[in-house]
Design an enzyme around this catalytic site. Structure first.
Site, mmCIF file in Angstrom:
data_model
loop_
_atom_site.group_PDB
_atom_site.id
_atom_site.type_symbol
_atom_site.label_atom_id
_atom_site.label_comp_id
_atom_site.label_asym_id
_atom_site.label_seq_id
_atom_site.Cartn_x
_atom_site.Cartn_y
_atom_site.Cartn_z
ATOM 1 C CB SER A 120 4.379 -0.917 1.245
ATOM 2 O OG SER A 120 3.949 -1.293 1.779
ATOM 3 C CG ASP A 176 8.993 -1.049 7.884
ATOM 4 O OD1 ASP A 176 8.146 -1.502 8.436
ATOM 5 O OD2 ASP A 176 8.757 -0.723 7.026
ATOM 6 C CG HIS A 208 5.768 0.061 6.593
ATOM 7 N ND1 HIS A 208 6.050 -0.383 5.655
ATOM 8 C CD2 HIS A 208 4.120 0.191 6.182
ATOM 9 C CE1 HIS A 208 5.644 -0.323 5.320
ATOM 10 N NE2 HIS A 208 4.479 -0.436 5.216
#
Length: 235
Positions: A120, A176, A208
């Protein structure tokens, strides 16, 4: 476990000839990222010849959390690829992470035996770090990550042919909802157009988060980029 919004990790070869840096997600810690991966694999992400280091981002006010303190690599005006980047905090963190890389080099690790990457926000941080400041590292990996559209103006210098740019290994889940898969695809396309050798692995229905298959593929890529070096012997 669903991932937060940013992480980074660094790994160094136990034989003192390779290093891999992995940056954790926003709001996480290095130890938290290591524990998460260990839960998924049922063991540490370990290599016979590579030591993995998981640094933690410093605590700073984070705008998407209304200015509350959080362990994030840089600030964002909002979680979107279509807004200005907080380049001041990005560049400040790049300088701090450069010190980390230089420490590994002082310990005997060649620059071309260092990988940087993360999950991320950590993956976004790693791409800024490598493609703008450390283009001679072995490679970059970015999991569920993206660069803002305007990052192109910071990476335009990639068009200057200054040798081979670090290869990019990307993974992203189609489900996601925090970092859209389309953002990762646009980042891959942008860097590829600037001369980066890229690969992008899409995982259907993955949110995610990290999956075991994804981590195993990352491990295979790391070993490919940092193979065991056979010591030379005098004949």
């Amino acid at each position: 476990r669903r991932g937060p919004e940013g992480s980074l990790c660094l790994s160094r070869c136990a034989l003192n000839n390779s290093c891999c840096t992995l940056l954790c997600d926003a709001g996480d810690t290095g130890q938290g990222a290591r524990t998460w991966i260990k839960q998924i694999l049922n063991q540490d992400m370990a290599f016979q010849h590579i030591k993995v280091i998981y640094p933690t981002a410093p605590a700073r006010p984070y705008t998407p959390m209304k200015g509350a303190l959080s362990t994030v690599w840089f600030d964002r005006y909002k979680i979107s690829n279509d807004c200005p980047e907080h380049i001041e905090t990005i560049d400040s963190m790049c300088r701090g992470l450069t010190d980390l890389i230089n420490d590994e080099i002082k310990n005997g690790i060649a620059k071309n035996r260092i990988l940087v990457g993360g999950f991320s926000m950590g993956g976004g941080m790693a791409m800024h770090l490598a493609y703008r400041f450390h283009r001679d590292v072995a490679g970059v990996f970015a999991l569920s990550s993206f660069l803002n559209k305007e990052s192109a103006k910071y990476c335009l210098a990639l068009n200057r042919k200054e040798g081979v740019l670090p290869e990019l290994f990307q993974c992203h889940g189609t489900a996601d909802e925090l970092v859209l898969c389309s953002w990762g695809e646009e980042t891959n396309k942008m860097l590829k157009s600037l001369g980066v050798s890229t690969s992008l692995r899409i995982f259907p229905n993955l949110n995610h988060e990290l999956s075991r298959t994804e981590i195993e593929e990352l491990k295979s890529w790391i070993v490919k980029k940092l193979p065991v070096e056979v010591a030379k012997t005098n004949e």
